[in-house]
Design a protein around this motif. Structure first.
Motif, short mmCIF file in Angstrom:
data_model
loop_
_atom_site.label_atom_id
_atom_site.label_comp_id
_atom_site.label_asym_id
_atom_site.label_seq_id
_atom_site.Cartn_x
_atom_site.Cartn_y
_atom_site.Cartn_z
N GLY A 262 0.85 -0.96 0.38
CA GLY A 262 0.77 -0.21 0.57
C GLY A 262 0.73 1.43 -0.03
N MET A 263 1.56 1.50 0.20
CA MET A 263 2.65 2.27 0.65
C MET A 263 3.57 2.70 -1.23
N ILE B 55 1.85 0.19 -3.58
CA ILE B 55 2.58 -1.90 -3.93
C ILE B 55 1.37 -2.57 -3.63
N ASN B 56 0.95 -3.10 -4.14
CA ASN B 56 0.21 -3.99 -4.24
C ASN B 56 0.41 -5.57 -3.84
N ASP B 57 1.69 -5.80 -3.06
CA ASP B 57 1.91 -7.00 -3.20
C ASP B 57 3.23 -7.34 -3.76
N VAL B 58 3.59 -8.29 -2.96
CA VAL B 58 5.51 -9.30 -2.81
C VAL B 58 5.26 -10.17 -3.43
N VAL C 158 13.43 -11.76 -1.38
CA VAL C 158 12.50 -11.08 -2.44
C VAL C 158 12.77 -10.56 -4.74
N ASP C 159 11.41 -10.76 -5.34
CA ASP C 159 11.57 -11.05 -6.90
C ASP C 159 11.97 -9.56 -6.94
N SER C 160 10.29 -9.39 -5.89
CA SER C 160 10.60 -8.22 -6.74
C SER C 160 8.33 -7.47 -6.32
N ILE C 161 8.30 -6.37 -6.30
CA ILE C 161 7.36 -5.66 -5.95
C ILE C 161 6.20 -5.58 -7.13
N LEU C 162 5.02 -5.77 -7.04
CA LEU C 162 3.59 -5.74 -8.05
C LEU C 162 3.30 -4.02 -7.68
N PHE D 133 10.05 6.73 5.67
CA PHE D 133 10.50 6.82 4.59
C PHE D 133 10.13 6.61 3.17
N PHE D 134 10.49 6.80 2.63
CA PHE D 134 9.86 6.92 0.46
C PHE D 134 10.69 5.53 0.13
#
Length: 289
Positions: free
Chosen positions: A43-44, A71-74, A82-86, A122-123
């Motif tokens: 959600g960030m 961010i919708n998911d990890v 961690v491969d990526s963020i959706l 943080f950003f």
């Protein structure tokens, strides 16, 4: 200022916390105070910059940053990284919303120096031109899961055939040696209609809430939290054992290597298996969330 050395992975809960004495480094009794939970990370907002964000901290959102989405998911790899963020993007581009998978190496954690008293402020910034986002492919894990499941079935069948041929050719003493070696290894849990979970399709949102079963295929609880190290590898998974309707549950932390995570052939269901019984799990130290 908060130390944000998280360039390659999110710390859903970094686990440099107290270890349970009876089980060595297998469990965690409490979370690190610098932890970032998955529920906070999802959600960030994610920002885009045309110029390189070279500094480790900035005073608030910069004028040349674009808010590209949230961010919708990890997506987690099977080895714990961690491969990526959706990220759902599209609004600021003037096009329809599009979900893309952003490699964690492309995302920078930048502290907010305007709120130094808030250690959690943080950003998330990625250095990328607008055209790169417009051309980014839509993320679709469904086809990937089906392809990997079929590939896994073929590899399993081929491996089984090779093992049979080798077993037929082995002499009696070699067979005994193989049996002794096999006894020292943990056999993966096998269940009809399920295969080992695909690495790229295993997300924190999906794993959280997954049912937990013992070696007799009996339900004993569910996954409630995922803990990662600062290097982005899954360290422990917290499971709530027993209870009814959320009452009387006992949270315990388990090592990922002590579990088997299976996905149903249709991709709809996820199950987590442990080699211990419910009674043995209830004897573990309680994890403080």
């Amino acid at each position: 200022m908060k130390n944000l050395l998280l360039s390659t992975a999110i710390a859903l809960t970094p686990a440099s916390a107290v270890m349970a004495a009876d089980h060595g480094d297998m469990f965690r009794a409490e979370a690190d105070p610098m932890a970032i939970h998955a529920s906070e990370f999802i959600g960030m907002r994610v920002y885009r910059s045309d110029v390189e964000t070279a500094a480790d901290e900035y005073a608030g959102v910069q004028q040349d940053w674009d808010d590209i989405g949230e961010i919708n998911d990890v997506v987690l790899n099977r080895d714990g990284t961690v491969d990526s963020i959706l990220v759902d993007i599209g609004g600021f581009l003037g096009i329809g919303e599009n979900q893309v998978a952003v490699d964690m190496k492309s995302v920078k954690f930048v502290a907010d120096s305007s709120t130094a008293e808030d250690l959690d402020d943080f950003f998330l910034v990625m250095d990328a031109p607008v055209d790169a986002l417009k051309d980014a492919p839509t993320y679709d894990w469904t086809r990937q899961v089906e392809a990997e499941a079929e590939e896994l079935k073929q590899e399993t069948a081929a491996a089984a055939g090779e093992l049979k041929d080798d077993a037929d050719a082995l002499a009696k003493d070699a067979e005994q040696t193989a049996e002794n070696a096999a006894d020292s290894l943990k056999d993966p849990f096998v269940k009809d209609g399920y295969v080992a979970a695909s690495a790229e399709a295993l997300t924190s949102e999906e794993l959280t809430g997954a049912p937990l079963y013992d070696s007799k295929d009996e339900w004993i609880g569910e996954v409630s939290q995922i803990n990662l190290t600062e290097q982005g590898k899954v360290d422990t998974i917290v499971a709530d054992i027993g209870g009814f309707l959320g009452l009387g549950e006992k949270p315990v932390a388990l090592k990922l290597g002590e579990m088997d995570i299976l996905r149903s052939d249709d991709g709809d269901n996820l199950r987590v298996y442990v080699s211990m019984s419910k009674e043995e799990m209830e004897q573990l130290p309680e994890y403080e969330k």
